[in-house]
Write a protein that holds these residues in place. Structure first.
Motif, PDB file in Angstrom:
ATOM      1  N   ARG A 105       0.832  -1.151   0.170  1.00 26.16           N
ATOM      2  CA  ARG A 105       0.195  -0.159   0.098  1.00 26.16           C
ATOM      3  C   ARG A 105       0.916   1.243   0.034  1.00 26.16           C
ATOM      4  N   THR A 106       1.821   1.200   0.855  1.00 30.74           N
ATOM      5  CA  THR A 106       2.765   2.394   0.881  1.00 30.74           C
ATOM      6  C   THR A 106       3.339   2.709  -0.466  1.00 30.74           C
ATOM      7  N   ASN A 107       4.016   1.387  -0.879  1.00 32.12           N
ATOM      8  CA  ASN A 107       4.743   1.493  -2.111  1.00 32.12           C
ATOM      9  C   ASN A 107       3.793   2.128  -3.362  1.00 32.12           C
ATOM     10  N   GLU A 108       2.491   1.742  -3.512  1.00 29.54           N
ATOM     11  CA  GLU A 108       1.552   1.990  -4.263  1.00 29.54           C
ATOM     12  C   GLU A 108       1.508   3.626  -4.283  1.00 29.54           C
ATOM     13  N   TRP A 109       1.258   4.183  -3.003  1.00 28.80           N
ATOM     14  CA  TRP A 109       0.962   5.564  -2.560  1.00 28.80           C
ATOM     15  C   TRP A 109       2.329   6.464  -3.101  1.00 28.80           C
ATOM     16  N   LEU A 110       3.459   5.766  -2.829  1.00 25.92           N
ATOM     17  CA  LEU A 110       4.736   6.417  -3.031  1.00 25.92           C
ATOM     18  C   LEU A 110       4.877   6.718  -4.858  1.00 25.92           C
ATOM     19  N   ASP A 111       4.502   5.560  -5.368  1.00 31.71           N
ATOM     20  CA  ASP A 111       4.647   5.624  -6.939  1.00 31.71           C
ATOM     21  C   ASP A 111       3.724   6.647  -7.538  1.00 31.71           C
ATOM     22  N   LYS A 112       2.376   6.727  -6.925  1.00 36.22           N
ATOM     23  CA  LYS A 112       1.377   7.525  -7.442  1.00 36.22           C
ATOM     24  C   LYS A 112       2.047   8.906  -6.960  1.00 36.22           C
ATOM     25  N   ARG A 113       2.282   9.191  -5.853  1.00 37.55           N
ATOM     26  CA  ARG A 113       2.514  10.488  -5.429  1.00 37.55           C
ATOM     27  C   ARG A 113       3.691  11.132  -6.022  1.00 37.55           C
ATOM     28  N   SER A 114       4.900  10.100  -6.285  1.00 41.63           N
ATOM     29  CA  SER A 114       6.182  10.571  -6.793  1.00 41.63           C
ATOM     30  C   SER A 114       5.901  10.731  -8.303  1.00 41.63           C
ATOM     31  N   GLU A 115       5.323  10.220  -9.011  1.00 46.31           N
ATOM     32  CA  GLU A 115       4.941  10.605 -10.383  1.00 46.31           C
ATOM     33  C   GLU A 115       4.155  11.911 -10.597  1.00 46.31           C
ATOM     34  N   GLU A 116       3.132  12.234  -9.536  1.00 44.01           N
ATOM     35  CA  GLU A 116       2.443  13.401  -9.670  1.00 44.01           C
ATOM     36  C   GLU A 116       3.133  14.597  -9.338  1.00 44.01           C
ATOM     37  N   MET A 117       4.230  14.292  -8.400  1.00 44.57           N
ATOM     38  CA  MET A 117       5.055  15.521  -8.113  1.00 44.57           C
ATOM     39  C   MET A 117       6.396  15.624  -8.883  1.00 44.57           C
TER      40      MET A 117
END
Length: 63
Positions: A12-24
């Motif tokens: 879950r954390t990894n998926e969140w990091l993937d999404k947010r890092s791409e957005e940012m």
């Protein structure tokens, strides 16, 4: 000087990091560093509040 830190995170954390890092448009490592730096600042503020309130009271300022 930056140091390398290896750690494991949940899916879950990894998926969140993937999404947010791409957005940012920053790396996951940079995002984790920003998050930890913000956490440090927040905890320093929370731990410093009692002393701040005490000093304000000494100056006659009541909240």
């Amino acid at each position: 000087m930056p140091v390398r830190l290896n750690t494991r995170v949940s899916d879950r954390t990894n998926e969140w990091l993937d999404k947010r890092s791409e957005e940012m448009a920053i790396s996951k490592s940079a995002l984790v560093n920003v998050a930890v730096e913000n956490y440090i600042k927040e905890t320093e503020v929370v731990h410093g509040l009692p002393e701040l309130l005490k000093r304000l009271e000494q100056e006659g300022i009541k909240l």
